[in-house]
Scaffold this active site. Structure first.
Site, mmCIF file in Angstrom:
data_model
loop_
_atom_site.group_PDB
_atom_site.id
_atom_site.type_symbol
_atom_site.label_atom_id
_atom_site.label_comp_id
_atom_site.label_asym_id
_atom_site.label_seq_id
_atom_site.Cartn_x
_atom_site.Cartn_y
_atom_site.Cartn_z
ATOM 1 N N HIS A 204 0.815 -1.219 0.000
ATOM 2 C CA HIS A 204 0.000 0.000 0.000
ATOM 3 C C HIS A 204 0.849 1.270 0.000
ATOM 4 O O HIS A 204 0.320 2.359 -0.212
ATOM 5 C CB HIS A 204 -1.001 -0.010 1.164
ATOM 6 C CG HIS A 204 -0.410 0.249 2.519
ATOM 7 N ND1 HIS A 204 -0.058 -0.758 3.387
ATOM 8 C CD2 HIS A 204 -0.113 1.392 3.157
ATOM 9 C CE1 HIS A 204 0.408 -0.247 4.502
ATOM 10 N NE2 HIS A 204 0.390 1.074 4.394
ATOM 11 N N ASP B 168 0.072 -7.625 1.350
ATOM 12 C CA ASP B 168 0.504 -6.239 1.496
ATOM 13 C C ASP B 168 2.026 -6.125 1.507
ATOM 14 O O ASP B 168 2.593 -5.359 2.284
ATOM 15 C CB ASP B 168 -0.082 -5.601 2.754
ATOM 16 C CG ASP B 168 0.050 -4.075 2.746
ATOM 17 O OD1 ASP B 168 0.109 -3.494 1.641
ATOM 18 O OD2 ASP B 168 0.123 -3.471 3.841
ATOM 19 N N GLY C 254 3.545 6.509 8.181
ATOM 20 C CA GLY C 254 4.890 6.580 7.639
ATOM 21 C C GLY C 254 5.762 5.423 8.058
ATOM 22 O O GLY C 254 6.815 5.179 7.471
ATOM 23 N N ASN C 255 5.355 4.680 9.109
ATOM 24 C CA ASN C 255 6.094 3.486 9.526
ATOM 25 C C ASN C 255 5.835 2.293 8.611
ATOM 26 O O ASN C 255 6.537 1.281 8.685
ATOM 27 C CB ASN C 255 5.723 3.082 10.956
ATOM 28 C CG ASN C 255 6.559 3.768 12.010
ATOM 29 O OD1 ASN C 255 6.035 4.559 12.792
ATOM 30 N ND2 ASN C 255 7.853 3.488 12.039
ATOM 31 N N SER C 256 4.812 2.386 7.767
ATOM 32 C CA SER C 256 4.454 1.261 6.903
ATOM 33 C C SER C 256 5.648 0.796 6.086
ATOM 34 O O SER C 256 6.305 1.591 5.414
ATOM 35 C CB SER C 256 3.336 1.660 5.936
ATOM 36 O OG SER C 256 2.099 1.646 6.570
ATOM 37 N N GLY D 208 -14.010 -19.253 -5.604
ATOM 38 C CA GLY D 208 -15.142 -18.351 -5.781
ATOM 39 C C GLY D 208 -16.282 -18.563 -4.798
ATOM 40 O O GLY D 208 -17.428 -18.747 -5.214
ATOM 41 N N VAL D 209 -15.971 -18.526 -3.512
ATOM 42 C CA VAL D 209 -17.017 -18.593 -2.490
ATOM 43 C C VAL D 209 -16.748 -17.516 -1.445
ATOM 44 O O VAL D 209 -15.605 -17.147 -1.192
ATOM 45 C CB VAL D 209 -17.085 -19.967 -1.782
ATOM 46 C CG1 VAL D 209 -17.567 -21.043 -2.730
ATOM 47 C CG2 VAL D 209 -15.741 -20.343 -1.164
ATOM 48 N N ILE E 171 -17.133 -17.038 2.455
ATOM 49 C CA ILE E 171 -17.319 -17.940 3.594
ATOM 50 C C ILE E 171 -17.187 -17.175 4.897
ATOM 51 O O ILE E 171 -16.565 -16.114 4.963
ATOM 52 C CB ILE E 171 -16.309 -19.107 3.562
ATOM 53 C CG1 ILE E 171 -14.882 -18.574 3.435
ATOM 54 C CG2 ILE E 171 -16.625 -20.069 2.436
ATOM 55 C CD1 ILE E 171 -13.820 -19.657 3.454
#
Length: 509
Positions: A138, A168, A238-240, A296-297, A299
């Site tokens: 991100h 991520d 900013g730590n990301s 494609g479920v 749950i």
């Protein structure tokens, strides 16, 4: 849950929150410059004497200064420029109202204006001597320009190597050799209570260290593929993408998210553990794309109350199917809304996370066997797995507003405290119910216990089969009462999707 989303700046006349940066105007050396001044090659901090894998060396935690001094040269600040989507222009035309103008915003000369941009900031760290840097997806997603500031103050241009939305994680690269780098800890697993140090670029203040402990392990936050480390070292915007170090300077995690009601640190941060980050970043560095299995479920887990309402034994485990993607592998294989997946290839399914991660490990093109519980009977289905779409594609579905003012209440039969009517073309149009959805339509707003029903909700199934008429719903209620249950298990479609509920049994009349 709030990510350390990078800070937005004011670019091209648009107003955004300013990204804080330290220092003044600097003339930066060439992007092909050599290693960070005074450092070269792999950084191997002294782990001290023998002892437990994460036992602090003598003197800790009196100071983390020595560890920080050894690993900080590998940590970088990341600044990115991203394009901001322009708002559609409208003009008012008598009799037609607001009409969109094609072509987007234009400049004074009639030419289409350049799309506005925004600046963002994050963190990262060298993972190899030849310039590979690990960060969060991100931080760099959709970036048109990526620049990296090294610990010695130099700034270099970076390029995106690869990214994985589901975990991520991302890898970027700068040109050069002999950069100081750190390594993921691959063997020892940190325990709750072990010391950690987070280093990064909070609020643009690069080279910042915070310390704390591992607060918990295996937290499910926003990814089915990551069991996060929870830490109480201060993590802020900013730590990301910055590293989480253990007391010996080994990378045990990648800072990714915080829990906060204010946007600032409240001592609940989340890091992607090294056991997840290393294999993903290794593949990205090799130029590989990350592919996962997909059926494609949609749950979810069943609550204790729902398990009881279905008449299932205490301790029952499985994953409840609330959505089946039209045209997807699961639909082709016979999976239905209301199924409960209990086994995958003969092995019991603990919960929704367990099923998602195990399907994700299946290679696209291979077949799997799902054992499901349907209307009290067990069935085995064979499904050919496909490649999982990106998170952006999966989430690119327009939300529908449950407070649609055009929804009007209508008449119907009263069953179980609800006013309901069989599906009809008129009701489908009135409440914008999609064509594949069939069942019993709720026509008046009702609150039963903690459940809030709105006109347009559709009761599609009970624990024993489809619901199409008021008589079907009454039969399900009568069956639950005969079984001495406190409520009846139902699947209710709402504009947000299918939801399993337990409707409390009304008192007998």
């Amino acid at each position: 849950m709030k990510r350390k989303e990078f800070m937005l700046g004011a670019i091209a006349g648009l107003t955004f929150a300013a990204a804080a940066t330290a220092g003044g105007v600097i003339d930066w050396p060439s992007a092909n410059a050599g290693p960070v001044a005074g450092f070269t090659g792999r950084l191997s901090p002294d782990a001290g004497g023998s002892g437990l894998a994460f036992a602090p060396p003598q003197g800790a935690p009196l100071s983390f200064a020595d560890i920080f001094a050894q690993v900080a040269p590998a940590v970088v600040q990341i600044e990115v420029r991203t394009r901001v989507q322009s708002r559609q222009r409208f003009v008012q035309i008598p009799g037609l109202g607001a009409v969109p103008v094609p072509g987007g915003p234009q400049g004074e000369d009639g030419e289409e204006a350049e799309a506005p941009t925004a600046m963002g900031a994050g963190s990262g760290f060298f993972i190899a001597a030849n310039g590979f840097i690990v960060t969060n997806n991100h931080v760099v997603a959709d970036a048109t320009e990526i620049r990296v500031k090294l610990a010695d103050g130099r700034e270099m241009e970076a390029r995106l190597v690869g990214r994985d939305e589901s975990t991520d994680l991302a890898v970027i690269k700068v040109e050069g050799t002999d950069f100081p780098f750190v390594s993921f800890e691959e063997t020892a697993v940190p325990r709750v209570g072990d010391w950690v140090i987070a280093v990064g670029n909070p609020f643009g203040l690069g080279g910042t260290a915070t310390a704390g402990i591992v607060s918990a392990q295996g937290r499910d936050v926003d990814s089915a593929y990551v069991g996060y480390l929870q830490i109480d070292a201060a993590i802020n915007q900013g730590n990301s993408g910055g590293p989480t170090f253990d007391i010996y300077g080994r990378v045990i995690g990648v800072n990714s998210a915080i829990y906060s009601q204010t946007g600032g640190s409240v001592g609940i941060g989340f890091a992607i553990p090294a056991s997840v980050a290393k294999p993903i970043t290794d593949r990205l560095m090799r130029g590989e794309s990350i592919e996962r299995g997909y059926v494609g479920v949609g749950i979810t887990n069943l609550s204790r109350e729902q398990i009881e309402a279905l008449g299932l034994p205490v301790g029952f485990t499985g994953a409840f199917v609330g959505e089946v993607t039209p045209g997807g592998p699961a639909e082709s294989g016979g999976v239905q809304v209301g199924d409960i997946v209990t086994r995958l290839n003969g092995t019991a399914v603990r919960d929704r996370t367990d099923l998602t991660r195990r399907i994700g490990q299946v290679r696209p093109g291979e077949t799997i066997r799902l054992e499901v519980l349907r209307d009290g009977r067990r069935e085995t289905l064979t499904i050919r797995v496909r490649v999982r779409p990106s998170e952006t594609e999966l989430n690119n579905r327009p939300d529908q507003d449950p407070d649609n003012p055009s929804a009007q209440e209508g008449a119907g039969a009263s069953v179980g405290g609800l006013t309901v009517a069989p599906m009809s073309d008129a009701l489908r149009r009135r409440y914008s119910i999609p064509a594949p959805i069939n069942g019993l339509v709720v026509t008046t707003a009702e609150t039963i216990g903690e459940l809030n029903f709105r006109p347009g909700f559709v009761i599609t199934r009970s624990g024993s089969g489809p619901i199409r008429t008021p008589a079907d719903l009454q039969a399900a209620i009568d069956a639950a009462r005969r079984a001495n249950r406190a409520g009846v298990f139902l699947i209710v479609w709402t504009p947000q999707g299918n939801t399993p509920i337990v409707l409390p049994l009304p008192k007998p009349e």
